[in-house]
Design an enzyme around this catalytic site. Structure first.
Site, PDB file in Angstrom:
ATOM      1  N   ASP A 188     -77.205  56.606  38.103  1.00 60.50           N
ATOM      2  CA  ASP A 188     -76.364  57.750  37.804  1.00 60.50           C
ATOM      3  C   ASP A 188     -76.545  58.026  36.308  1.00 60.50           C
ATOM      4  OD1 ASP A 188     -74.282  59.692  38.013  1.00 60.50           O
ATOM      5  OD2 ASP A 188     -72.895  58.218  37.147  1.00 60.50           O
ATOM      6  N   ASP A 211     -70.713  54.835  37.823  1.00 64.19           N
ATOM      7  CA  ASP A 211     -69.387  54.662  37.208  1.00 64.19           C
ATOM      8  C   ASP A 211     -68.288  55.333  38.041  1.00 64.19           C
ATOM      9  OD1 ASP A 211     -70.241  57.306  36.614  1.00 64.19           O
ATOM     10  OD2 ASP A 211     -68.747  57.414  35.010  1.00 64.19           O
ATOM     11  N   ASP A 253     -74.233  60.572  34.017  1.00 67.85           N
ATOM     12  CA  ASP A 253     -72.989  60.745  33.255  1.00 67.85           C
ATOM     13  C   ASP A 253     -72.107  59.504  33.411  1.00 67.85           C
ATOM     14  OD1 ASP A 253     -73.353  63.539  32.388  1.00 67.85           O
ATOM     15  OD2 ASP A 253     -73.143  64.035  34.512  1.00 67.85           O
ATOM     16  N   ASN A 257     -77.451  69.472  34.718  1.00 63.57           N
ATOM     17  CA  ASN A 257     -77.782  69.323  33.305  1.00 63.57           C
ATOM     18  C   ASN A 257     -78.505  68.002  33.010  1.00 63.57           C
ATOM     19  OD1 ASN A 257     -76.415  71.782  32.223  1.00 63.57           O
ATOM     20  ND2 ASN A 257     -74.617  70.796  33.115  1.00 63.57           N
ATOM     21  N   SER A 283     -75.508  66.181  38.441  1.00 64.42           N
ATOM     22  CA  SER A 283     -75.497  67.235  37.418  1.00 64.42           C
ATOM     23  C   SER A 283     -76.795  68.010  37.318  1.00 64.42           C
ATOM     24  CB  SER A 283     -75.192  66.626  36.050  1.00 64.42           C
ATOM     25  OG  SER A 283     -75.276  67.615  35.054  1.00 64.42           O
ATOM     26  N   GLY A 337     -68.457  62.075  39.330  1.00 66.03           N
ATOM     27  CA  GLY A 337     -69.544  62.031  40.314  1.00 66.03           C
ATOM     28  C   GLY A 337     -69.579  63.200  41.273  1.00 66.03           C
ATOM     29  N   ILE A 338     -68.525  64.018  41.274  1.00 63.91           N
ATOM     30  CA  ILE A 338     -68.454  65.144  42.214  1.00 63.91           C
ATOM     31  C   ILE A 338     -69.152  66.363  41.601  1.00 63.91           C
ATOM     32  CG2 ILE A 338     -66.871  66.601  43.561  1.00 63.91           C
ATOM     33  CD1 ILE A 338     -66.732  63.587  44.259  1.00 63.91           C
ATOM     34  N   ARG A 348     -70.489  70.319  40.746  1.00 61.31           N
ATOM     35  CA  ARG A 348     -69.724  71.352  40.041  1.00 61.31           C
ATOM     36  C   ARG A 348     -68.733  72.091  40.942  1.00 61.31           C
ATOM     37  NH1 ARG A 348     -73.412  75.354  36.741  1.00 61.31           N
ATOM     38  NH2 ARG A 348     -74.287  73.320  36.172  1.00 61.31           N
TER      39      ARG A 348
HETATM   40  P1  XGP Z   1     -73.024  69.942  36.507  1.00 62.62           P
HETATM   41  C1  XGP Z   1     -71.516  67.824  36.987  1.00 62.62           C
HETATM   42  C2  XGP Z   1     -70.117  68.215  37.415  1.00 62.62           C
HETATM   43  O1  XGP Z   1     -69.742  69.472  36.879  1.00 62.62           O
HETATM   44  C3  XGP Z   1     -69.186  67.174  36.883  1.00 62.62           C
HETATM   45  O2  XGP Z   1     -67.871  67.450  37.244  1.00 62.62           O
HETATM   46  C4  XGP Z   1     -69.609  65.799  37.374  1.00 62.62           C
HETATM   47  O3  XGP Z   1     -68.790  64.796  36.812  1.00 62.62           O
HETATM   48  C5  XGP Z   1     -71.041  65.534  37.019  1.00 62.62           C
HETATM   49  O4  XGP Z   1     -71.862  66.568  37.488  1.00 62.62           O
HETATM   50  C6  XGP Z   1     -71.470  64.226  37.664  1.00 62.62           C
HETATM   51  O5  XGP Z   1     -72.519  63.675  37.007  1.00 62.62           O
HETATM   52  O6  XGP Z   1     -72.464  68.765  37.434  1.00 62.62           O
HETATM   53  O7  XGP Z   1     -71.903  70.910  36.361  1.00 62.62           O
HETATM   54  O8  XGP Z   1     -73.446  69.348  35.176  1.00 62.62           O
HETATM   55  O9  XGP Z   1     -74.178  70.484  37.292  1.00 62.62           O
HETATM   56 MG    MG Z   2     -71.185  59.180  36.612  1.00 64.37          MG
END
Ligand code: XGP
Ligand code: MG
Length: 219
Positions: free
Chosen positions: A8, A171, A10, A119, A117, A45-46, A48
């Site tokens: 993972d 995490d 983030d 990103n 993500s 982990g959820i 967007r």
């Molecule tokens: P992205 C992200 C989610 O927005 C975020 O809420 C999560 O914690 C994260 O992914 C999990 O790694 O997705 O908005 O960066 O695509």
């Molecule tokens: Mg994470």
């Protein structure tokens, strides 16, 4: 016989979970959902749109936002988040993880990233660690996000490994469910209650070393 690791990002590789929390908290306050430590933990982990849905559902107003309104909120969150991570540097890798990646590479393990993500590519580049990974799974390519096993299954596939040959690191509770569901060995880093289903638990990334994991190696 373990041959690879699926990470993972983030909250495991990058100290960015805090920025997701800041940006989601702004959205929660805008729509009128009370921000609690429990909500913050459950959002980890959820993906967007799933995160936004959880915020709206928690506030009891899932029906009040149509798709266009949801997309506007999700875009606003991402714009705020991108601002917060725009100055990320190699120092924003979590403590010990750069050393762990180097240790795994030297020992010949294959590595991939299983992040929800969109990103992830940007962040891994900013941290200067992209060369360690054979692939970053595209979260848009999997049928369902964490806790579904699809993304951690894909993270083994891209390494040409069977799930039993892979250790996943997470995490978030949703991420541990995904790893376990994929049939991989799970390493949880963080909150013992949220990560109670992890095969191995570490309180901090500083404790994540090959020796500490091998002490709990599957027989
Ligand atoms: P992205 C992200 C989610 O927005 C975020 O809420 C999560 O914690 C994260 O992914 C999990 O790694 O997705 O908005 O960066 O695509
Ligand atoms: Mg994470």
């Amino acid at each position: 016989n373990i041959k690879g690791f699926a990470f993972d990002m983030d909250g495991v590789l990058a100290d960015t979970a805090k920025f997701h929390s800041i940006a989601w908290r702004q959205i929660a306050e805008e729509v009128g959902t009370t921000w609690t430590p429990e909500l913050a933990e459950n959002l980890k982990g959820i993906d967007r749109m799933g995160s936004l849905d959880l915020i709206l559902t928690t506030g009891g107003m899932a029906d009040e936002y149509d798709l266009a309104a949801r997309e506007a909120l999700a875009t606003k969150k991402n714009d705020n988040y991108r601002n917060l991570i725009s100055e990320l540097t190699p120092d924003d890798a979590l403590p010990g993880m750069r050393e762990f990646l180097a240790e795994l590479k030297a020992a010949g393990y294959k590595m991939s990233i299983a992040s929800a993500s969109k990103n992830a590519g940007f962040i891994v580049d900013r941290l200067g660690i992209s060369d360690y990974f054979e692939a970053i799974v595209d979260p848009a390519s999997v049928a369902a996000g964490k806790p579904d096993p699809a993304i951690f299954k894909a993270a083994a596939d891209v390494l040409n490994l069977a799930p039993e040959e892979v250790i996943g690191l997470e995490d978030s509770g949703a991420g541990i469910q995904s790893i376990n569901g994929a049939g991989e060995m799970s390493v949880g880093i963080g909150d013992a209650d949220a990560l109670s289903d992890a095969d191995i638990l570490f309180a901090s990334t500083k404790d994540v070393t090959l020796a500490n994991i091998k002490a709990n190696w599957p027989k």
